[in-house]
Motif scaffolding. Structure first.
Motif, PDB file in Angstrom:
ATOM      1  N   ALA A 183     121.070  11.400   1.239  1.00  0.00           N
ATOM      2  CA  ALA A 183     122.152  10.598   2.464  1.00  0.00           C
ATOM      3  C   ALA A 183     121.327  10.996   3.798  1.00  0.00           C
ATOM      4  N   ARG A 184     121.073  12.185   4.004  1.00  0.00           N
ATOM      5  CA  ARG A 184     120.483  12.506   5.328  1.00  0.00           C
ATOM      6  C   ARG A 184     119.287  11.813   5.620  1.00  0.00           C
ATOM      7  N   TYR A 185     118.332  11.966   4.613  1.00  0.00           N
ATOM      8  CA  TYR A 185     117.051  11.044   4.844  1.00  0.00           C
ATOM      9  C   TYR A 185     117.339   9.594   5.127  1.00  0.00           C
ATOM     10  N   LYS A 186     118.257   8.924   4.477  1.00  0.00           N
ATOM     11  CA  LYS A 186     118.464   7.575   4.779  1.00  0.00           C
ATOM     12  C   LYS A 186     119.153   7.347   6.101  1.00  0.00           C
ATOM     13  N   SER A 187     120.241   8.138   6.541  1.00  0.00           N
ATOM     14  CA  SER A 187     120.585   8.073   7.717  1.00  0.00           C
ATOM     15  C   SER A 187     119.736   8.184   8.860  1.00  0.00           C
ATOM     16  N   ALA A 188     118.894   9.237   8.864  1.00  0.00           N
ATOM     17  CA  ALA A 188     117.903   9.456   9.799  1.00  0.00           C
ATOM     18  C   ALA A 188     117.012   8.364   9.922  1.00  0.00           C
ATOM     19  N   ARG A 189     116.831   7.528   9.119  1.00  0.00           N
ATOM     20  CA  ARG A 189     115.573   6.593   9.148  1.00  0.00           C
ATOM     21  C   ARG A 189     116.421   5.201   8.988  1.00  0.00           C
ATOM     22  N   GLY A 190     117.811   5.111   9.064  1.00  0.00           N
ATOM     23  CA  GLY A 190     118.201   3.956   9.182  1.00  0.00           C
ATOM     24  C   GLY A 190     118.249   2.841   7.980  1.00  0.00           C
ATOM     25  N   LEU A 191     117.968   3.543   6.905  1.00  0.00           N
ATOM     26  CA  LEU A 191     117.935   2.634   5.617  1.00  0.00           C
ATOM     27  C   LEU A 191     119.294   2.248   4.979  1.00  0.00           C
ATOM     28  N   LEU A 192     119.208   1.079   4.272  1.00  0.00           N
ATOM     29  CA  LEU A 192     120.551   0.431   4.162  1.00  0.00           C
ATOM     30  C   LEU A 192     121.335   1.281   2.949  1.00  0.00           C
ATOM     31  N   ASP A 193     120.746   1.888   1.902  1.00  0.00           N
ATOM     32  CA  ASP A 193     121.391   2.579   1.032  1.00  0.00           C
ATOM     33  C   ASP A 193     120.335   3.600   0.388  1.00  0.00           C
ATOM     34  N   LEU A 194     120.916   4.501  -0.553  1.00  0.00           N
ATOM     35  CA  LEU A 194     120.182   5.723  -1.335  1.00  0.00           C
ATOM     36  C   LEU A 194     119.062   4.853  -2.195  1.00  0.00           C
ATOM     37  N   ASP A 195     119.029   3.724  -2.491  1.00  0.00           N
ATOM     38  CA  ASP A 195     118.031   3.092  -3.487  1.00  0.00           C
ATOM     39  C   ASP A 195     116.750   2.768  -2.517  1.00  0.00           C
ATOM     40  N   HIS A 196     117.234   2.435  -1.278  1.00  0.00           N
ATOM     41  CA  HIS A 196     116.046   2.550  -0.405  1.00  0.00           C
ATOM     42  C   HIS A 196     115.368   3.531   0.040  1.00  0.00           C
ATOM     43  N   ALA A 197     116.177   4.666   0.053  1.00  0.00           N
ATOM     44  CA  ALA A 197     115.477   5.995   0.422  1.00  0.00           C
ATOM     45  C   ALA A 197     114.733   6.377  -0.541  1.00  0.00           C
ATOM     46  N   LEU A 198     115.107   6.320  -1.950  1.00  0.00           N
ATOM     47  CA  LEU A 198     114.164   6.652  -3.080  1.00  0.00           C
ATOM     48  C   LEU A 198     112.961   5.741  -3.128  1.00  0.00           C
ATOM     49  N   THR A 199     113.193   4.473  -2.872  1.00  0.00           N
ATOM     50  CA  THR A 199     111.948   3.719  -2.763  1.00  0.00           C
ATOM     51  C   THR A 199     111.085   4.187  -1.818  1.00  0.00           C
ATOM     52  N   GLU A 200     111.366   4.282  -0.706  1.00  0.00           N
ATOM     53  CA  GLU A 200     110.620   4.920   0.322  1.00  0.00           C
ATOM     54  C   GLU A 200     109.810   6.288  -0.046  1.00  0.00           C
ATOM     55  N   LEU A 201     110.681   7.156  -0.465  1.00  0.00           N
ATOM     56  CA  LEU A 201     110.120   8.403  -0.946  1.00  0.00           C
ATOM     57  C   LEU A 201     108.994   8.159  -2.148  1.00  0.00           C
ATOM     58  N   LEU A 202     109.267   7.263  -3.048  1.00  0.00           N
ATOM     59  CA  LEU A 202     108.142   7.008  -4.272  1.00  0.00           C
ATOM     60  C   LEU A 202     106.963   6.361  -3.492  1.00  0.00           C
ATOM     61  N   ALA A 203     107.235   5.533  -2.541  1.00  0.00           N
ATOM     62  CA  ALA A 203     105.905   4.747  -1.894  1.00  0.00           C
ATOM     63  C   ALA A 203     105.118   5.937  -1.375  1.00  0.00           C
ATOM     64  N   ASP A 204     105.932   6.765  -0.460  1.00  0.00           N
ATOM     65  CA  ASP A 204     105.169   7.833   0.243  1.00  0.00           C
ATOM     66  C   ASP A 204     104.204   8.643  -0.903  1.00  0.00           C
ATOM     67  N   ALA A 205     104.921   9.109  -1.866  1.00  0.00           N
ATOM     68  CA  ALA A 205     104.349   9.832  -2.852  1.00  0.00           C
ATOM     69  C   ALA A 205     103.148   9.139  -3.391  1.00  0.00           C
ATOM     70  N   SER A 206     103.104   7.867  -3.879  1.00  0.00           N
ATOM     71  CA  SER A 206     102.345   7.151  -4.371  1.00  0.00           C
ATOM     72  C   SER A 206     100.944   7.143  -3.578  1.00  0.00           C
ATOM     73  N   GLN A 207     101.202   6.762  -2.216  1.00  0.00           N
ATOM     74  CA  GLN A 207     100.371   6.511  -1.074  1.00  0.00           C
ATOM     75  C   GLN A 207      99.523   8.195  -0.980  1.00  0.00           C
ATOM     76  N   ARG A 208     100.325   9.332  -0.998  1.00  0.00           N
ATOM     77  CA  ARG A 208      99.522  10.432  -0.830  1.00  0.00           C
ATOM     78  C   ARG A 208      98.689  10.753  -2.049  1.00  0.00           C
ATOM     79  N   GLU A 209      99.040  10.375  -3.186  1.00  0.00           N
ATOM     80  CA  GLU A 209      98.382  10.618  -4.829  1.00  0.00           C
ATOM     81  C   GLU A 209      97.239   9.791  -4.480  1.00  0.00           C
ATOM     82  N   ALA A 210      97.129   8.486  -3.948  1.00  0.00           N
ATOM     83  CA  ALA A 210      95.898   7.656  -3.890  1.00  0.00           C
ATOM     84  C   ALA A 210      95.276   7.945  -2.806  1.00  0.00           C
ATOM     85  N   SER A 211      95.231   8.998  -1.727  1.00  0.00           N
ATOM     86  CA  SER A 211      94.595   9.369  -0.631  1.00  0.00           C
ATOM     87  C   SER A 211      93.544  10.229  -1.254  1.00  0.00           C
ATOM     88  N   PRO A 212      92.523  10.282  -0.800  1.00  0.00           N
ATOM     89  CA  PRO A 212      91.269  11.031  -1.277  1.00  0.00           C
ATOM     90  C   PRO A 212      91.556  12.517  -0.894  1.00  0.00           C
TER      91      PRO A 212
END
Length: 214
Positions: free
Chosen positions: A185-214
């Motif tokens: 909830a704090r992560y969502k509010s700090a970034r102005g996201l619509l709901d917790l679903d969007h917060a999880l989606t953003e976190l997963l996208a960030d994790a995937s991007q880090r895994e893909a980085s050399p």
């Protein structure tokens, strides 16, 4: 008196608060005396070895059975649920409705298994037990359903998916700790996201991007 049970079909109940499937059971009785009633109990089990799985389904079953090479040791028949029904009086044969309460809680092994399946059928085993009340010229008698009364039924995966779509359209349930929910909830509010679903989606996208980085 001997009873036999046959699973005729399984279908979603349309008008229930929580997800319920109804198994239509054919019941046949030997002998001439009518059955006054049957207090029916049933143990419903899933037999994963009775079907094959695509690679996508295997990925969804990793938490339950591990990688494919271990399935010969890890895939075992497991309990889905216990259910009960009262079968009204009949002579010869009848049909009965057996309600199967369902959940979409991913902490439950059966829900995780069912969610992983994409098509085909769900291999079910029905183990029947209970008490039979018989009315005869000698009065009433009470008998037990024979321990070996069972049947197998391959329920289409589409039936399960229809039930979940009816109660949870395009959604599911995750059980999280209070601390995790608060942090999300704090992560969502700090970034102005619509709901917790969007917060999880953003976190997963960030994790995937880090895994893909050399």
């Amino acid at each position: 008196m001997d009873l036999t049970f046959t699973v005729l079909d399984v279908a979603p109940e349309r008008y229930t608060v929580s997800p319920v499937l109804t198994a239509r059971i054919g019941v046949a009785a030997s002998g001439d005396d009518p059955v006054h009633a049957v207090a029916l109990r049933c143990q419903v089990r899933i037999e994963p070895l009775r079907r094959s799985y695509s690679d996508g389904e295997a990925a969804g079953l990793l938490d339950l059975f591990g990688p494919r090479e271990r399935w010969v040791n890890t895939q075992r028949t497991f309990l889905w649920q216990h259910c009960t029904a009262m079968v009204p009086g009949f002579a010869g044969h009848t049909t009965a409705a057996l309600p199967l309460d369902c959940t979409y809680d991913f902490e439950v092994a059966a829900a995780k298994y069912l969610h992983a399946l994409r098509d085909g059928a769900i291999p079910l085993q029905f183990l029947f037990s209970g008490t039979v009340f018989v009315k005869s010229e000698r009065g009433f008698s009470v008998q037990h359903v024979s321990w070996d009364c069972e049947d197998r039924y391959d329920m289409p995966v589409a039936v399960w998916r229809e039930l979940m779509a009816q109660h949870y359209p395009n959604t599911g349930w995750l059980r999280l700790s209070h601390d995790t929910i608060s942090a999300l909830a704090r992560y969502k509010s700090a970034r102005g996201l619509l709901d917790l679903d969007h917060a999880l989606t953003e976190l997963l996208a960030d994790a995937s991007q880090r895994e893909a980085s050399p």
